[in-house]
Each structure stands twice: as C-alpha cells, then as structure tokens.
Design an enzyme around this catalytic site. Structure first.
Site, PDB file in Angstrom:
ATOM      1  N   LYS A  81       0.792  -1.234   0.000  1.00  0.00           N
ATOM      2  CA  LYS A  81       0.000   0.000   0.000  1.00  0.00           C
ATOM      3  C   LYS A  81       0.828   1.289   0.000  1.00  0.00           C
ATOM      4  O   LYS A  81       0.390   2.300  -0.526  1.00  0.00           O
ATOM      5  CB  LYS A  81      -0.959   0.000   1.196  1.00  0.00           C
ATOM      6  CG  LYS A  81      -2.127  -0.953   1.025  1.00  0.00           C
ATOM      7  CD  LYS A  81      -3.047  -0.865   2.233  1.00  0.00           C
ATOM      8  CE  LYS A  81      -4.453  -1.282   1.870  1.00  0.00           C
ATOM      9  NZ  LYS A  81      -5.424  -0.926   2.891  1.00  0.00           N
ATOM     10  N   ASP A 118     -10.651   3.234   1.797  1.00  0.00           N
ATOM     11  CA  ASP A 118     -10.960   2.700   3.131  1.00  0.00           C
ATOM     12  C   ASP A 118     -11.817   3.663   3.959  1.00  0.00           C
ATOM     13  O   ASP A 118     -12.668   3.234   4.738  1.00  0.00           O
ATOM     14  CB  ASP A 118      -9.669   2.378   3.906  1.00  0.00           C
ATOM     15  CG  ASP A 118      -8.940   1.173   3.323  1.00  0.00           C
ATOM     16  OD1 ASP A 118      -9.548   0.444   2.519  1.00  0.00           O
ATOM     17  OD2 ASP A 118      -7.767   0.964   3.682  1.00  0.00           O
TER      18      ASP A 118
HETATM   19  N1  LIG Z   1     -12.331  -3.481   8.223  1.00  0.00           N
HETATM   20  C1  LIG Z   1     -11.445  -3.078   7.330  1.00  0.00           C
HETATM   21  O1  LIG Z   1     -11.732  -2.900   6.143  1.00  0.00           O
HETATM   22  C2  LIG Z   1     -10.038  -2.776   7.797  1.00  0.00           C
HETATM   23  C3  LIG Z   1      -9.228  -1.854   7.109  1.00  0.00           C
HETATM   24  C4  LIG Z   1      -7.936  -1.591   7.592  1.00  0.00           C
HETATM   25  C5  LIG Z   1      -7.468  -2.254   8.736  1.00  0.00           C
HETATM   26  N2  LIG Z   1      -8.283  -3.151   9.369  1.00  0.00           N
HETATM   27  C6  LIG Z   1      -7.814  -3.844  10.587  1.00  0.00           C
HETATM   28  O2  LIG Z   1      -7.407  -2.862  11.527  1.00  0.00           O
HETATM   29  C7  LIG Z   1      -6.333  -3.345  12.307  1.00  0.00           C
HETATM   30  C8  LIG Z   1      -5.183  -2.357  12.248  1.00  0.00           C
HETATM   31  O3  LIG Z   1      -4.717  -2.266  10.916  1.00  0.00           O
HETATM   32  P1  LIG Z   1      -3.684  -1.116  10.454  1.00  0.00           P
HETATM   33  O4  LIG Z   1      -3.489  -1.288   8.997  1.00  0.00           O
HETATM   34  O5  LIG Z   1      -4.095   0.220  10.968  1.00  0.00           O
HETATM   35  O6  LIG Z   1      -2.335  -1.597  11.210  1.00  0.00           O
HETATM   36  P2  LIG Z   1      -1.080  -0.722  11.603  1.00  0.00           P
HETATM   37  O7  LIG Z   1      -0.893   0.415  10.679  1.00  0.00           O
HETATM   38  O8  LIG Z   1       0.018  -1.704  11.779  1.00  0.00           O
HETATM   39  O9  LIG Z   1      -1.459  -0.129  13.061  1.00  0.00           O
HETATM   40  C9  LIG Z   1      -1.645  -0.970  14.166  1.00  0.00           C
HETATM   41  C10 LIG Z   1      -2.225  -0.170  15.323  1.00  0.00           C
HETATM   42  O10 LIG Z   1      -2.458  -1.085  16.416  1.00  0.00           O
HETATM   43  C11 LIG Z   1      -1.784  -0.595  17.573  1.00  0.00           C
HETATM   44  N3  LIG Z   1      -1.361  -1.713  18.422  1.00  0.00           N
HETATM   45  C12 LIG Z   1      -0.718  -2.842  18.049  1.00  0.00           C
HETATM   46  N4  LIG Z   1      -0.498  -3.629  19.140  1.00  0.00           N
HETATM   47  C13 LIG Z   1      -1.013  -2.965  20.202  1.00  0.00           C
HETATM   48  C14 LIG Z   1      -1.101  -3.265  21.599  1.00  0.00           C
HETATM   49  N5  LIG Z   1      -0.598  -4.399  22.106  1.00  0.00           N
HETATM   50  N6  LIG Z   1      -1.714  -2.377  22.412  1.00  0.00           N
HETATM   51  C15 LIG Z   1      -2.222  -1.229  21.900  1.00  0.00           C
HETATM   52  N7  LIG Z   1      -2.177  -0.886  20.597  1.00  0.00           N
HETATM   53  C16 LIG Z   1      -1.569  -1.749  19.757  1.00  0.00           C
HETATM   54  C17 LIG Z   1      -0.593   0.162  17.034  1.00  0.00           C
HETATM   55  O11 LIG Z   1      -0.077   1.015  18.017  1.00  0.00           O
HETATM   56  P3  LIG Z   1       1.477   1.467  17.982  1.00  0.00           P
HETATM   57  O12 LIG Z   1       1.558   2.605  17.029  1.00  0.00           O
HETATM   58  O13 LIG Z   1       1.756   1.833  19.388  1.00  0.00           O
HETATM   59  O14 LIG Z   1       2.263   0.257  17.531  1.00  0.00           O
HETATM   60  C18 LIG Z   1      -1.270   0.909  15.865  1.00  0.00           C
HETATM   61  O15 LIG Z   1      -2.015   2.002  16.321  1.00  0.00           O
HETATM   62  C19 LIG Z   1      -5.994  -4.732  11.732  1.00  0.00           C
HETATM   63  O16 LIG Z   1      -6.634  -5.682  12.522  1.00  0.00           O
HETATM   64  C20 LIG Z   1      -6.584  -4.696  10.346  1.00  0.00           C
HETATM   65  O17 LIG Z   1      -6.954  -5.990   9.881  1.00  0.00           O
HETATM   66  C21 LIG Z   1      -9.545  -3.419   8.939  1.00  0.00           C
END
Ligand SMILES: NC(=O)c1ccc[n+]([C@@H]2O[C@H](COP(=O)([O-])OP(=O)(O)OC[C@H]3O[C@@H](n4cnc5c(N)ncnc54)[C@H](OP(=O)(O)O)[C@@H]3O)[C@@H](O)[C@H]2O)c1
Length: 290
Positions: A81, A118
């Site tokens: 991405k 998104d």
């Molecule tokens: N429904 C949909 O269409 C859709 C679209 C996009 C994403 N998602 C889902 O959303 C989730 C996040 O995706 P993303 O792309 O945003 O990932 P990302 O960019 O890697 O961000 C991950 C987020 O989770 C936080 N995090 C990870 N481990 C944590 C913990 N132990 N305690 C507290 N916070 C924690 C991270 O905080 P830090 O910055 O502190 O690491 C960051 O804010 C995934 O499950 C993904 O599958 C769904």
C-alpha cells in the site's frame, strides 16, 4: 474461477472481459476475490477478479503489466500500500493524506492512478448499520494511529466530525497524525484512554487488539455514554471483545466487515462505471468465511 462468470448469457452480452484483482504478498487469505466475483455474477457480467501474489520487488513490474493484460485496475494489500505510491503516475490527495494506496485505476492511456477507499468503507458501513448516525453528533474517540486510523480519521473529517480524539499506545504516532491532519484532531496520551470516553458520541478501535490471536483492547468503558456508538474495524472475529462488552452494557455497535465490503464499491464505479450494493446476501456469504 467460478464457472458462472462464463455463462453464455454473460459472454454474449459483453464485448469485453472485465478484469481486476488484488496484489498482495501473501494474498490467498484475501476475501476480495469472493466479494468482487459476487458482483460479476449479480450483474451478469463476463469478467473476473483474481488474487495476484506479487513479491515486493515485483510490484512495479506487476503494476505496469495491468494495462497490457487488460486489467481495469487492482486493489493493493499488505505489503504494497505504501510502496505503490512511488510507482504510480498519479496519487490523489486522499491517498496522500491517508499515506497509502488501496485502489489502482488503469486509465485509457495506460497510465496508473492511485486512491484510497478505506475511509469511504468506514463511513458507509456505519451509515448502513445506523442510518441516523451523524459525524457531528459529538466527540469521536479513535484508538490507534496506524493505517486504519488514518482512513477512519479522514472519513470522519470529511463527514463533518468536529472533534476527534486520537489515542495511541505510541504517543509520537498519534501526535504525528494530529499534526499532519490538523483540523478537529487532537492527540491524547495512552494513559487517558479510559477517561477520554466521557462525553464521546463515537468510539472506534483501529488497533489490531481484539483480533484472533491478539489480546483484547485494554479499555474500560465505564465512562462511555450509553448513547455512544461503538465501532471496531477488526473483523476477525466479527464480534470482538470490545463490541461484545459495548453491546452488553447497551451501546449500539458496528463491526468491521462492512468497511471491507463498502470500500469495494467506489472501485467498481472507477473500474467499470457500475454502482454496486452491499446486500445481505453478500454480507452473509463473506461472514460464512470468518
Ligand atoms: N475493516 C477493514 O476494512 C479494515 C481496514 C484496515 C485495517 N483493518 C484492521 O485494523 C487493524 C489495524 O490495521 P492497520 O493497517 O491500521 O495496522 P497498523 O498500521 O500496523 O497499526 C496498528 C495499530 O495497532 C496498535 N497496536 C498494536 N499492538 C497494540 C497493543 N498491544 N496495544 C495497543 N495498541 C496496539 C498500534 O499502536 P502502535 O503505534 O503503538 O504500535 C497501531 O495504532 C488490523 O486488525 C486490520 O486488519 C480493517
């Protein structure tokens, strides 16, 4: 490939075979082929949507091959991405703001345009589930500051939210998001996440917490007003521990599956000029795979 896409009726009524796909590495877990191929069948179109397993080092060549192969475009998933931004001929302001491209459109001259849908998926999912929801109903609390959070914040801002509190485990990421987006976004320290729910009209989890194999999100809901809507963008499981806790105390909830389904609609409009619907049948079909 589903045989129904090659029905004589579909082939006879088409002058071209419609092609799109998703590039990822790995990609076979993606539910996008099932989702998009549902629409080919529903609209009785000759065409298909395929998973394309593309290694990071092959992304540029794969994107350039879309036009000669006759693809209308593609979606991008992990890990492409961000990298795609340097390959595409044009990246629109939405994708730049969100910092990631989720959808590529092949233009008639073969040039490649990137956008991100998104944010659309998030807002239209909430609206479909709760048609009376308004972004300006009160403060929104967004937990997380990753790619999902950026899309949610962009969508909320576009929809008219007046105050968005972003709270992330790593403070600098939330601060960077607030500084970059500006407007109604304010970053708060992780330690304030429980208290920040006081007076909120919307709570959104955009962290990976609550996903299958991860711990539940560490968040107490006792300060959250009962009128607040609680959304989770995680959709495996559909009913995350956060949504279960919110529902149990009487808050209305929205799961993350609809975000995935709705983000695909603008892609179809851009690729094929066709308006699609997220039907109960489509949702049930994808839900059955979770
Ligand atoms: N429904 C949909 O269409 C859709 C679209 C996009 C994403 N998602 C889902 O959303 C989730 C996040 O995706 P993303 O792309 O945003 O990932 P990302 O960019 O890697 O961000 C991950 C987020 O989770 C936080 N995090 C990870 N481990 C944590 C913990 N132990 N305690 C507290 N916070 C924690 C991270 O905080 P830090 O910055 O502190 O690491 C960051 O804010 C995934 O499950 C993904 O599958 C769904």
């Amino acid at each position: 490939m589903p045989a129904s896409l090659y029905t004589p009726a579909a082939m006879a009524s088409s002058d071209r075979f419609l092609l799109a796909g998703v590039m990822g590495w790995p990609v076979m877990h993606s539910r996008s082929p099932m989702l998009h191929n549902y629409w080919f069948r529903r609209h009785e179109l000759a065409g298909t949507y395929i998973p394309l397993a593309i290694r990071p080092e092959g992304l540029a060549a794969a994107l350039r091959a879309l036009h000669p192969l006759g693809f209308a475009g593609c979606n991008l998933t992990i890990p492409h991405k961000q990298q795609a931004m340097s390959v595409l001929d044009e990246v629109d302001t939405v994708a730049r703001r969100i910092g990631a491209v989720s959808c590529v459109v092949v233009r008639p001259d073969g040039s490649l345009a990137g956008t991100n849908n998104d944010h659309y998926g998030f807002i239209y999912n909430v609206r479909q589930a709760h048609p009376d929801w308004r972004a300006d109903a009160g403060p929104a609390v967004v937990i997380g500051a990753g790619g999902g959070a950026r899309a949610v914040c962009y969508g909320l801002m576009e929809a008219g939210a007046r105050r968005i509190l972003v709270i992330n485990r790593s403070a600098e990421r939330a601060a960077a998001l607030a500084a970059e987006f500006g407007g109604p976004i304010e970053a708060l320290p992780w330690a304030q996440r429980h208290d920040a729910l006081e007076g909120a009209a919307l709570l959104v989890n955009t962290t990976s917490q609550g996903m299958v194999g991860q711990s539940p999100l560490d968040l107490r809901l006792d300060r959250l007003p009962l009128r607040a809507l609680v959304a989770d963008i995680v959709y495996t499981p559909l009913r995350t521990p956060l949504l279960a806790a919110a529902g149990q105390r009487g808050n209305r909830t929205v799961d993350g599956l609809g975000m995935l389904l709705h983000q695909a609609r603008p892609a179809w409009a851009a690729w094929f000029g066709i308006q699609t619907e997220v039907t109960a049948e489509l949702r049930a079909m994808i839900e059955a795979t979770i």
